[in-house]
Design a protein around this motif. Structure first.
Motif, PDB file in Angstrom:
ATOM      1  N   HIS A 403       0.739  -1.221  -0.155  1.00 46.71           N
ATOM      2  CA  HIS A 403       0.027   0.380   0.023  1.00 46.71           C
ATOM      3  C   HIS A 403       1.240   1.174   0.055  1.00 46.71           C
ATOM      4  O   HIS A 403       0.638   1.799  -1.151  1.00 46.71           O
ATOM      5  CB  HIS A 403      -0.593  -0.183   1.409  1.00 46.71           C
ATOM      6  N   SER A 415      -7.264   5.381  -0.229  1.00 50.53           N
ATOM      7  CA  SER A 415      -8.079   3.760  -0.820  1.00 50.53           C
ATOM      8  C   SER A 415      -8.221   4.255  -2.392  1.00 50.53           C
ATOM      9  O   SER A 415      -8.159   5.901  -2.908  1.00 50.53           O
ATOM     10  CB  SER A 415      -8.486   2.597  -0.191  1.00 50.53           C
ATOM     11  N   PHE A 416      -8.711   3.450  -3.402  1.00 50.21           N
ATOM     12  CA  PHE A 416      -9.641   3.419  -4.245  1.00 50.21           C
ATOM     13  C   PHE A 416     -11.083   2.645  -4.574  1.00 50.21           C
ATOM     14  O   PHE A 416     -10.931   1.922  -4.059  1.00 50.21           O
ATOM     15  CB  PHE A 416      -8.966   3.931  -5.633  1.00 50.21           C
TER      16      PHE A 416
ATOM     17  N   PHE B 233      -4.798 -10.401   0.853  1.00 49.74           N
ATOM     18  CA  PHE B 233      -5.648  -9.189  -0.078  1.00 49.74           C
ATOM     19  C   PHE B 233      -7.167  -9.690  -0.078  1.00 49.74           C
ATOM     20  O   PHE B 233      -7.954 -11.210  -0.713  1.00 49.74           O
ATOM     21  CB  PHE B 233      -5.062  -9.917  -1.922  1.00 49.74           C
ATOM     22  N   ASP B 371     -19.101   2.341  -0.565  1.00 55.92           N
ATOM     23  CA  ASP B 371     -18.069   1.990  -0.426  1.00 55.92           C
ATOM     24  C   ASP B 371     -17.700   1.437  -0.574  1.00 55.92           C
ATOM     25  O   ASP B 371     -16.906   0.063   0.254  1.00 55.92           O
ATOM     26  CB  ASP B 371     -17.376   2.414   0.628  1.00 55.92           C
ATOM     27  N   SER B 372     -18.107   0.764  -1.489  1.00 55.92           N
ATOM     28  CA  SER B 372     -17.491  -0.941  -2.755  1.00 55.92           C
ATOM     29  C   SER B 372     -16.827  -0.618  -3.882  1.00 55.92           C
ATOM     30  O   SER B 372     -16.149   0.222  -4.374  1.00 55.92           O
ATOM     31  CB  SER B 372     -18.786  -1.141  -3.004  1.00 55.92           C
ATOM     32  N   ALA B 373     -15.565  -1.482  -3.905  1.00 51.73           N
ATOM     33  CA  ALA B 373     -14.631  -1.700  -5.087  1.00 51.73           C
ATOM     34  C   ALA B 373     -14.933  -1.667  -6.807  1.00 51.73           C
ATOM     35  O   ALA B 373     -14.278  -0.664  -6.780  1.00 51.73           O
ATOM     36  CB  ALA B 373     -13.952  -2.873  -5.228  1.00 51.73           C
ATOM     37  N   LYS B 401      -9.142  -2.471   1.410  1.00 50.32           N
ATOM     38  CA  LYS B 401      -9.013  -1.524   0.749  1.00 50.32           C
ATOM     39  C   LYS B 401      -7.543  -1.467   0.758  1.00 50.32           C
ATOM     40  O   LYS B 401      -7.074  -0.073   0.262  1.00 50.32           O
ATOM     41  CB  LYS B 401     -10.069  -0.372   1.678  1.00 50.32           C
ATOM     42  N   MET B 402      -6.854  -2.248   1.132  1.00 53.36           N
ATOM     43  CA  MET B 402      -5.019  -1.492   1.114  1.00 53.36           C
ATOM     44  C   MET B 402      -4.588  -2.726   0.396  1.00 53.36           C
ATOM     45  O   MET B 402      -4.687  -4.021  -0.350  1.00 53.36           O
ATOM     46  CB  MET B 402      -4.925  -2.196   2.605  1.00 53.36           C
ATOM     47  N   HIS B 403      -4.240  -1.271  -0.207  1.00 48.54           N
ATOM     48  CA  HIS B 403      -3.473  -1.775  -1.464  1.00 48.54           C
ATOM     49  C   HIS B 403      -3.924  -2.298  -3.101  1.00 48.54           C
ATOM     50  O   HIS B 403      -3.993  -1.419  -3.804  1.00 48.54           O
ATOM     51  CB  HIS B 403      -1.888  -2.446  -1.331  1.00 48.54           C
ATOM     52  N   ALA B 404      -4.286  -3.304  -2.603  1.00 44.09           N
ATOM     53  CA  ALA B 404      -5.613  -3.540  -4.036  1.00 44.09           C
ATOM     54  C   ALA B 404      -6.718  -3.375  -3.398  1.00 44.09           C
ATOM     55  O   ALA B 404      -6.964  -4.035  -2.429  1.00 44.09           O
ATOM     56  CB  ALA B 404      -4.995  -5.209  -4.266  1.00 44.09           C
ATOM     57  N   ARG B 405      -7.592  -3.332  -4.918  1.00 41.10           N
ATOM     58  CA  ARG B 405      -9.203  -2.943  -4.490  1.00 41.10           C
ATOM     59  C   ARG B 405     -10.053  -3.792  -6.016  1.00 41.10           C
ATOM     60  O   ARG B 405      -9.497  -3.344  -6.868  1.00 41.10           O
ATOM     61  CB  ARG B 405      -9.091  -1.996  -4.061  1.00 41.10           C
TER      62      ARG B 405
END
Lengths: 428, 428
Positions: A403, A415-416, B233, B371-373, B401-405
């Motif tokens: 992250h 986040s995104f 993840f 707040d969804s991916a 929500k950390m690093h990859a989403r």
């Protein structure tokens, strides 16, 4: 002054659970808060800190008196003590965060698909951030303001030795939140010195903490690594290296070595190990080491270095893995950039490493083959800092690779999500 | 055929520790491997899989026979069974990964500082990735190839029911690595069905695993959440929602609802709950539900829906939090987009949600407040897929929500570092 929560461990558990629930409840209103509202809150916080200078100094005086009685170290006391200049800097720091671009809603990437779908990757807050820190009371202001700017709720757990100072500062932050109509629970300070509170945070407050940022010494970092059940922005020590290649300009090497080590010895970007290319031992070694010694630096040198420069202490194995945070540097001869890379990949904490060289190929290898957060060419390791990177304020330098890596500023606290726009597309 | 490791728990501990050490040793050569070498390996893997079709099918036949004997479910057996078409698809999938842009070394951002420093943020591999998965043997090929493309070492732990198939596929991957002169340990398959091996991975193999990607059902996810001591993840279930706003085009709503639920019911992007704006209950509800029913879908409806459409089962509280992965959908009336947002924020697993609407303000609220991916407008939830996003292959959809989403493709399997270029700068 601060009403401390007093009670049993079970009470601390209940207290922390309630803090977690309140933080989670603040997440949605914060995520949709306007930039104007967040900036109004930050501006009101900065005002409140100046207006309450007297109260903050009085609270700090209690912490300082307690610290002196407890016999805390001079460097610890220096980090703890506030004065009008430091309070002014704290207020200015919050205004600088207000002036930063709001990362939330920022479109990081956008593309179209052959089927006509338009896809955007958009920044969002992370959620609830836990910050665990030690003596510096200004972290209360910095971390609270940064997390708010990125739309996050935050749970702050300051050191027990600075709890009165932190509470006085926190009261100013809450004033700012109220003034802007934002949830007061957006920035909570844990009102107990019970160490069990840290344990509760590391367990994640029943799913109500999304990430923990530990800012502290080795014992805190180790506790976090053992106990944390939530993601952590690891902030390990900075065992930073400076490598002087045979192609280095000597005057530049001298200047950068002295700055990297001696400008401020107590920051994580200070150089702790100096590696010198064996090929220039006869020309570069003595001038660089004399300059360091003349600047007041103690040298711990390997046997090869000692042959050329006897005014040094013999290095032991421990020297290569020690973050001195003091006017001491370990010195070693290596076989070119390959030797430097080998040493760094073996002993580095993957924080920051610098090379002084004119040979582009050596720089390229150094940049490609070393896996540290920050690599610098012909510049001091002391530039490892969010402000120096142009990120505005930072909450620390992350040494992990998940992250966030390197300076953790507002963007790293987000986040995104993906927004996909169609006109009736279904998947074949 | 596969030589399974047989022995005690202590043996498994030693086995896993050795796997971790070998993976870590592969990290540096992989990080500096050229794009050409990685692509050559991938191409050789794709060839080897076609060339060894017979061996893979024979190994798969053992797993299938064992599975039938064990009475595994038809859907499980379907995921397990290979045939020439599936093997061809696996080989093609690896070639597609070879064709992707190499993310390593990519300059994500670059800027200059007033003092003349030039700063680049550059993608790097993450390190060692652990993938824990269940029945589908093709994950062995997909995950192995994706991790390699991003310069990572990977430890694969497939399901015990597919271990012979996975081993045969893994042998092809190793052939490819050897052919390209890359470390064989870049892609390791855990050669034991001992469940303790999963526990060892969740503990992080003594610091030799950097991140874990779990791909499996609820029991695996829960075990990971409880036991993991390394970053994960998260890949939770997909309780995906489709909301039909009062401004929706009816024909589009019908088409998207049927596709979102029925195109494939067993994927994580399939819609599980249908929310309909109460304002169009009299016009939109019946046509949409009739179309779903006629497509073979079972409806679990709340009381308000049942009043207008009686050919449905009454919904219970459990329906709003159930991932059916089947031809069943929960249906509810809500009070406009605000009601939809409230329901989704309460019950969603934060995977994927879609809105059908012509009203831009409703879409904007839906996009901002949920707040969804992945959020979609006027498109089917079944587009929640890395391939459909144009990312090439994916290793799953991250709901954390950390690093990859969202879809986890090659870019999401990378970290980054900073390269700073100066000409003698020291920090004032």
């Amino acid at each position: 002054m601060l009403k401390l929560h007093e009670g049993s461990a079970a009470d601390t558990g209940q207290l922390m659970a309630a803090i977690g629930r309140k933080a989670r409840a603040a997440v949605r209103p914060l995520a949709i808060a306007s930039t104007a509202a967040k900036n109004a809150a930050l501006s009101a916080m900065a005002d409140a800190i100046l207006r309450n200078e007297k109260e903050i100094l009085e609270a700090n005086a209690i912490d300082v008196a307690n610290g002196e009685e407890a016999g805390l170290s001079p460097s610890f006391m220096d980090r703890l003590k506030l004065n009008p200049a430091r309070i002014g800097a704290m207020s200015d720091g919050i205004r600088e965060i207000a002036a930063l671009k709001d990362p939330v809603g920022d479109v990081i990437a956008e593309w179209d698909r052959p089927n006509g779908l338009n896809i955007e990757r958009v920044r969002t807050p992370l959620g609830v951030i836990g910050v665990i820190y030690e003596s510096r009371p200004n972290v209360t202001a910095d971390a609270g303001a940064l997390c708010l700017k990125a739309g996050n709720a935050v749970v702050l757990r300051g050191g027990s030795d600075s709890i009165n100072s932190s509470a006085a500062i926190h009261a100013c932050l809450v004033e700012g939140l109220k003034a802007a109509g934002l949830p007061e629970d957006a920035i909570q300070l844990v009102p107990t010195t019970d160490r069990a509170a840290v344990g509760e945070m590391l367990k994640g407050l029943s799913g109500n903490l999304d990430v923990i940022i530990p800012r502290g010494g080795r014992s805190l970092v180790e506790r976090v690594q053992t106990e944390a059940r939530v993601p952590v922005f690891a902030h390990l020590e900075g065992i930073c290296h400076l490598y002087i290649d045979k192609s280095a300009d000597l005057a530049m090497a001298v200047k950068i070595a002295v700055n990297a080590k001696m400008r401020r010895t107590g920051i994580c970007g200070a150089a702790e190990t100096l590696l010198i290319d064996r090929a220039v031992a006869s020309t570069h070694l003595v001038p660089v080491l004399e300059a360091l010694r003349d600047a007041g630096c103690e040298l711990h040198a390997d046997a090869d270095v000692l042959k050329a420069f006897s005014d040094a202490t013999p290095a032991t194995d421990a020297d290569w893995v020690t973050e001195y945070l003091d006017a001491i540097i370990a010195v070693k001869l290596v076989d070119g950039v390959g030797g430097a890379i080998e040493h760094i990949e073996t002993f580095s904490s993957h924080h920051t490493e610098a090379i002084v060289a004119e040979d582009a190929a050596a720089v390229e290898r150094f940049f490609n083959e070393i896996d540290s957060a920050i690599l610098l060419h012909n510049a001091s390791t002391q530039f490892a800092d969010g402000g120096e990177f142009g990120m505005g304020a930072e909450i620390g330098i992350a040494t992990g690779k998940m992250h966030a890596r390197g300076p953790v500023g507002v963007e790293q606290l987000t986040s995104f999500k993906y927004r996909v726009r169609g006109n009736g597309q279904v998947r074949p």
